[in-house]
Design an enzyme around this catalytic site. Structure first.
Site, PDB file in Angstrom:
ATOM      1  N   GLU A  11      11.697  -1.003  -1.755  1.00  0.00           N
ATOM      2  CA  GLU A  11      11.437  -2.397  -1.359  1.00  0.00           C
ATOM      3  C   GLU A  11      11.171  -3.145  -2.676  1.00  0.00           C
ATOM      4  OE1 GLU A  11       7.688  -3.044   0.638  1.00  0.00           O
ATOM      5  OE2 GLU A  11       8.318  -4.944   1.533  1.00  0.00           O
ATOM      6  N   ASP A  22       8.221  -5.111  10.424  1.00  0.00           N
ATOM      7  CA  ASP A  22       7.242  -4.935   9.349  1.00  0.00           C
ATOM      8  C   ASP A  22       5.879  -5.557   9.716  1.00  0.00           C
ATOM      9  OD1 ASP A  22       6.788  -3.674   6.928  1.00  0.00           O
ATOM     10  OD2 ASP A  22       7.643  -5.249   5.675  1.00  0.00           O
TER      11      ASP A  22
HETATM   12  N1  ADE Z   1       1.881  -3.214   4.025  1.00  0.00           N
HETATM   13  C1  ADE Z   1       2.182  -4.112   4.960  1.00  0.00           C
HETATM   14  N2  ADE Z   1       3.450  -4.536   4.825  1.00  0.00           N
HETATM   15  C2  ADE Z   1       3.968  -3.883   3.764  1.00  0.00           C
HETATM   16  C3  ADE Z   1       5.226  -3.874   3.121  1.00  0.00           C
HETATM   17  N3  ADE Z   1       6.218  -4.642   3.545  1.00  0.00           N
HETATM   18  N4  ADE Z   1       5.378  -3.084   2.066  1.00  0.00           N
HETATM   19  C4  ADE Z   1       4.378  -2.310   1.636  1.00  0.00           C
HETATM   20  N5  ADE Z   1       3.181  -2.279   2.204  1.00  0.00           N
HETATM   21  C5  ADE Z   1       2.966  -3.051   3.259  1.00  0.00           C
HETATM   22 ZN    ZN Z   2       6.200  -1.935   5.808  1.00  0.00          ZN
END
Ligand code: ADE
Ligand code: ZN
Length: 327
Positions: A195, A273
């Site tokens: 990510e 998410d």
């Molecule tokens: N905690 C909550 N959302 C998150 C994300 N998108 N990436 C990493 N940690 C998270």
């Molecule tokens: Zn996440």
């Protein structure tokens, strides 16, 4: 196409991150806690970027102080998910935010969550399973304490172990001990990677933690040999395109790599998410993907069958959700 009623399987949902802002504001008012700074004027969550989002997220959790708060949160979150046609959802649960990783407290929080999940399942037909998730930027020692909570409560409801938080802090191998504990307790494994970190972060999560799913994983697209490896190994990506676009990782839905990964044979799935933080719902994700990539109902059904097959649940539950997807 009306994507509302389409049955959906969601594998990547942060429990506190799914809390509607009005719910958090209400709890803050009840408890006389001033967290007004984390809200916009029109009542949404206010943050500048991903790292500030993590701070605001933690500030929001400060009002979740008792098992009953989590009972109420469970009902609120599952009501929202069910309204989007979700029939099965896996949520990241962090003992860090449920009594500070104390095992006795964690068991009480878990009991409250499970009680509420049973009510929601009867009410809306939605099934919930939990993935225990340490927070990466809290460090490997706290992750071990979290893994102990996970190992002690692994079972029909707690079925997985993951890792969330700031991907730029530490390496997956720093968390290998915690993941080994979880694996030995019979938990299935996933990890946020690819990510904010590049393909090497995804490769490290696969090689050093032995995960079968990756949270996001979309930046694997920057290394096509890795994409082939992920496809060959059948590793499942928990893609959350709306989150990535809202946070500025990709400039538009059409530029999001989910379709290219799918085309190259990677098992992709669709999740939200932290839906209120990223102004999304499962219905919105489907509508935007349909617009961007011309995906039709049959394509979405295939993706949800992939998700059902990758779900961290027992075989009877899997058969039940697969049957609903076929209906
Ligand atoms: N905690 C909550 N959302 C998150 C994300 N998108 N990436 C990493 N940690 C998270
Ligand atoms: Zn996440």
């Amino acid at each position: 196409m009306n994507t509302n009623d389409m049955p959906k399987v969601e594998l990547h949902l942060h429990f506190e991150g799914a809390a509607p802002p009005a719910f958090i504001r209400g709890l803050a008012r009840e408890k006389n806690i001033d967290i007004s700074g984390i809200f916009t004027e029109d009542g949404g969550y206010a943050y500048r970027d991903f790292w500030h989002f993590l701070e605001v997220y933690e500030a929001a959790t400060s009002v979740l102080q008792t098992p009953m708060d989590f009972h109420r949160l469970t009902l609120a979150v599952l009501e929202e998910s069910a309204a989007s046609g979700v029939i099965y959802t896996e949520t990241f649960l962090s003992p860090d935010f449920c009594g500070g990783r104390d095992l006795g407290a964690w068991k009480e929080y878990l009991h409250a969550i499970q009680e509420a999940a049973a009510i929601a399942e009867k009410r809306d037909g939605i099934i919930l399973r939990g993935i225990i998730t340490p927070i990466r930027h809290f460090g490997p020692n706290k992750a071990r304490e979290t893994a102990l909570c996970a190992a002690e409560t692994a079972g029909d409801f707690i079925t997985g172990f993951g890792l969330a938080g700031d991907e730029k802090k530490g390496k997956p191998k720093d968390f290998a001990y915690a993941f080994d504990m979880a694996r030995e307790a019979g938990l299935r494994l996933t990890c946020h990677a690819g990510e904010w970190g590049g393909p090497e972060s995804v490769r490290d999560a696969i090689n050093d933690l032995g995960v079968e799913r990756i949270g996001h994983g979309v930046r694997a697209i920057e290394d096509l040999a890795l994409v082939d490896e992920i496809a060959e190994k059948g590793i499942v990506l928990e893609c959350c395109p709306g989150s990535n676009i809202w946070l500025g990782l990709y400039p538009s839905w059409r530029k999001h790599p989910i379709a290219e990964l799918h085309r190259r044979g990677v098992k992709v799935t669709i999740s939200t998410d932290d839906p209120p933080f990223f102004h999304t719902t499962m219905v919105r994700e489907h509508d935007r993907l349909a617009e961007a990539f011309d995906w039709d109902e049959a394509e979405f059904r295939k993706i949800h069958v992939t998700a059902a097959n990758a779900a961290f649940c027992d075989e009877a539950t899997r058969a039940h959700i697969l049957k609903q997807l076929e209906a």
